[in-house]
Enzyme design. Sequence first.
Site, PDB file in Angstrom:
ATOM      1  N   SER A  28      -0.521  -5.085   2.237  1.00 54.85           N
ATOM      2  CA  SER A  28       0.240  -4.026   2.885  1.00 54.85           C
ATOM      3  C   SER A  28       0.796  -4.537   4.232  1.00 54.85           C
ATOM      4  O   SER A  28       1.515  -5.533   4.242  1.00 54.85           O
ATOM      5  CB  SER A  28      -0.633  -2.776   3.032  1.00 54.85           C
ATOM      6  OG  SER A  28       0.150  -1.640   3.292  1.00 54.85           O
TER       7      SER A  28
ATOM      8  N   HIS B 218      -2.105   2.026  -4.372  1.00 55.80           N
ATOM      9  CA  HIS B 218      -1.814   1.158  -3.230  1.00 55.80           C
ATOM     10  C   HIS B 218      -3.011   0.298  -2.840  1.00 55.80           C
ATOM     11  O   HIS B 218      -2.843  -0.816  -2.348  1.00 55.80           O
ATOM     12  CB  HIS B 218      -1.371   2.016  -2.042  1.00 55.80           C
ATOM     13  CG  HIS B 218      -0.787   1.233  -0.902  1.00 55.80           C
ATOM     14  ND1 HIS B 218       0.424   0.578  -0.987  1.00 55.80           N
ATOM     15  CD2 HIS B 218      -1.254   0.991   0.354  1.00 55.80           C
ATOM     16  CE1 HIS B 218       0.683  -0.027   0.159  1.00 55.80           C
ATOM     17  NE2 HIS B 218      -0.321   0.196   0.986  1.00 55.80           N
TER      18      HIS B 218
END
Length: 260
Positions: free
Chosen positions: A93, A227
Amino acid sequence: MTQADPLWFRWHRRVPAPTARLVCFPHAGGAASFFRNWPGALPPGVEVLAVRYPGREDRIREPFIEAMAPMADAISTATATLVGPPLAFFGHSLGASVAHEVAVRLERDLGPVLRMLFVSARPAPHRLSRNDLHIRGDAALIDDIRRLDRHTAHVFDDPELRTMLLPMVRADYRLVETYYPDHVDRVDVPIVGYSADTDPEVSVDDVAAWRDVTRGRFELRTWSGDHFFLTPQERAVVEDVGRRLLAAVPGQSGAAVARR
């Protein structure tokens, strides 16, 4: 043995004569301890370090860094001490963008010192979308954390932990949401992109666009999950990283992956 800057790195495994050295970059709101289990799934010759962002864990009393340039500049200077054994970066990320920016600086200053760059759950620099959560209220910020991270977001149910963690998360969101490069800084290092098939934030195409960031080889691997697919898929992902990393090191492609 190379002495890395103790301010910026936590060693999760040291090796006297490493076959490779893997530096891991945490996500927004994350810390070096996120990667503490990784040595158990990597080949025994791979050293594992994680970047220690200011303002958390054992750097809790230090001010946050809330912009990409000073963060990448500081880590790049510290990472220069690690050059020697074959070097690779893994970033998840926010960590993927930081890892890329550090790779750009190292290549500019020292030449092609990286063997591989792993980027996970992050759009390529030219695919980033704008957002303003860092200037919105606490509730909006926590809602976004819950949307992205169902595995650990429960910590924000505790009022004391919420008070302690929110400033760090907001600072990281500010860094993320103010980072929009004007152009793509391409690197010579091969890139491996890791995406998830149900990530609500980052599409597979967003990760695939990292192919435009390298002058070398690009590979894409899509995993089942959201995610934070790294949490339930940790061992499988780390073993994949280990295999790819050793394949990039001459004479090491046949090395066995360590077993717990």
